[in-house]
Motif scaffolding. Structure first.
Motif, mmCIF file in Angstrom:
data_model
loop_
_atom_site.group_PDB
_atom_site.id
_atom_site.type_symbol
_atom_site.label_atom_id
_atom_site.label_comp_id
_atom_site.label_asym_id
_atom_site.label_seq_id
_atom_site.Cartn_x
_atom_site.Cartn_y
_atom_site.Cartn_z
ATOM 1 N N TYR A 125 0.831 -1.212 0.000
ATOM 2 C CA TYR A 125 0.000 0.000 0.000
ATOM 3 C C TYR A 125 0.862 1.258 0.000
ATOM 4 N N LYS A 126 1.944 1.234 0.805
ATOM 5 C CA LYS A 126 2.841 2.399 0.850
ATOM 6 C C LYS A 126 3.449 2.644 -0.523
ATOM 7 N N GLU A 129 0.819 4.082 -2.920
ATOM 8 C CA GLU A 129 0.571 5.522 -2.705
ATOM 9 C C GLU A 129 1.608 6.364 -3.457
ATOM 10 N N VAL A 130 2.841 5.891 -3.454
ATOM 11 C CA VAL A 130 3.941 6.628 -4.087
ATOM 12 C C VAL A 130 3.901 6.470 -5.611
ATOM 13 N N ASN A 131 3.655 5.242 -6.061
ATOM 14 C CA ASN A 131 3.828 4.930 -7.484
ATOM 15 C C ASN A 131 2.566 5.026 -8.329
ATOM 16 N N LEU A 132 1.416 5.028 -7.690
ATOM 17 C CA LEU A 132 0.167 5.060 -8.453
ATOM 18 C C LEU A 132 -0.569 6.372 -8.221
ATOM 19 N N LYS A 133 0.173 7.451 -8.228
ATOM 20 C CA LYS A 133 -0.422 8.766 -7.989
ATOM 21 C C LYS A 133 -1.530 9.047 -9.007
ATOM 22 N N GLY A 134 -2.656 9.553 -8.525
ATOM 23 C CA GLY A 134 -3.755 9.879 -9.424
ATOM 24 C C GLY A 134 -4.696 8.711 -9.655
ATOM 25 N N LYS A 135 -4.270 7.501 -9.246
ATOM 26 C CA LYS A 135 -5.143 6.329 -9.384
ATOM 27 C C LYS A 135 -5.826 6.062 -8.043
ATOM 28 N N LYS A 136 -6.945 5.424 -8.108
ATOM 29 C CA LYS A 136 -7.670 5.130 -6.880
ATOM 30 C C LYS A 136 -7.029 3.952 -6.149
ATOM 31 N N ILE A 137 -6.696 4.175 -4.884
ATOM 32 C CA ILE A 137 -6.184 3.101 -4.036
ATOM 33 C C ILE A 137 -7.326 2.710 -3.110
#
Ligand SMILES: [Zn+2]
Length: 169
Positions: A125-126, A129-137
């Motif tokens: 998850y961490k 958050e860093v690598n999938l910016k702009g995508k829904k987590i």
């Protein structure tokens, strides 16, 4: 040294795991992602394996999950359960109801309750958050950790920490 086992999703013969227009196949896309992750991890010097690189096997869908766990657990026996992690890579394109789903984002599942897999899911998850910016987590924070919980067969029956990820594109 950690041993990372990557899990592909399904087999070519698994029913219902494609988009309604039959252009998108989860087994295929999952293997594409797994191969990329495999190459990246190798490049970084990790010990990395793929549970079922084959696109299809002469086994039924019912036998498939037990077969995957046997592979994972053999690595656990060989290298020590504490030294292995299992990350299963699924692609949630079709919701199983035959309709095309437009949701985009990422989520990870562990089995229910507090397990060693929660720590692995936290790390994922961490990184997301860093690598999938702009995508829904997608998270489930009701139990104070971000991962969602479901007793999927492969993560329930693997000896080592195991997380199943759903990767939208
Ligand atoms: Zn799947």
């Amino acid at each position: 040294m950690i041993h990372i086992i990557l899990g592909t999703a399904h087999l070519k013969s698994t029913p219902g795991k494609c988009s309604p227009d039959k252009k998108f196949f989860e087994y295929l896309y999952s293997r594409k992602i797994v191969n990329k992750v495999y190459a990246k991890l190798k490049e970084k010097g990790y010990n990395v394996y793929i549970d079922v690189p084959e696109e299809d096997l002469k086994i039924t869908s019912n036998q498939e999950l037990a077969y995957r766990c046997k592979i994972v657990n053999n690595y656990c026996k060989k290298f020590g359960t504490a030294n292995c992690i299992y990350v299963s890579i699924h692609v949630n394109a079709a919701g199983g109801d035959g309709k095309w789903h437009t949701a985009t984002g990422w989520e990870a599942y562990t089995t229910r309750g507090v397990t060693k897999s929660d720590k692995l899911a936290d790390c994922l998850y961490k990184a997301a958050e860093v690598n999938l910016k702009g995508k829904k987590i997608r998270k489930d924070l009701s139990d104070k950790d971000p991962d969602k919980e479901a007793n999927f067969y492969v993560i329930k029956h693997s000896y080592c920490p195991a997380v199943l990820t759903e990767n939208f594109f």
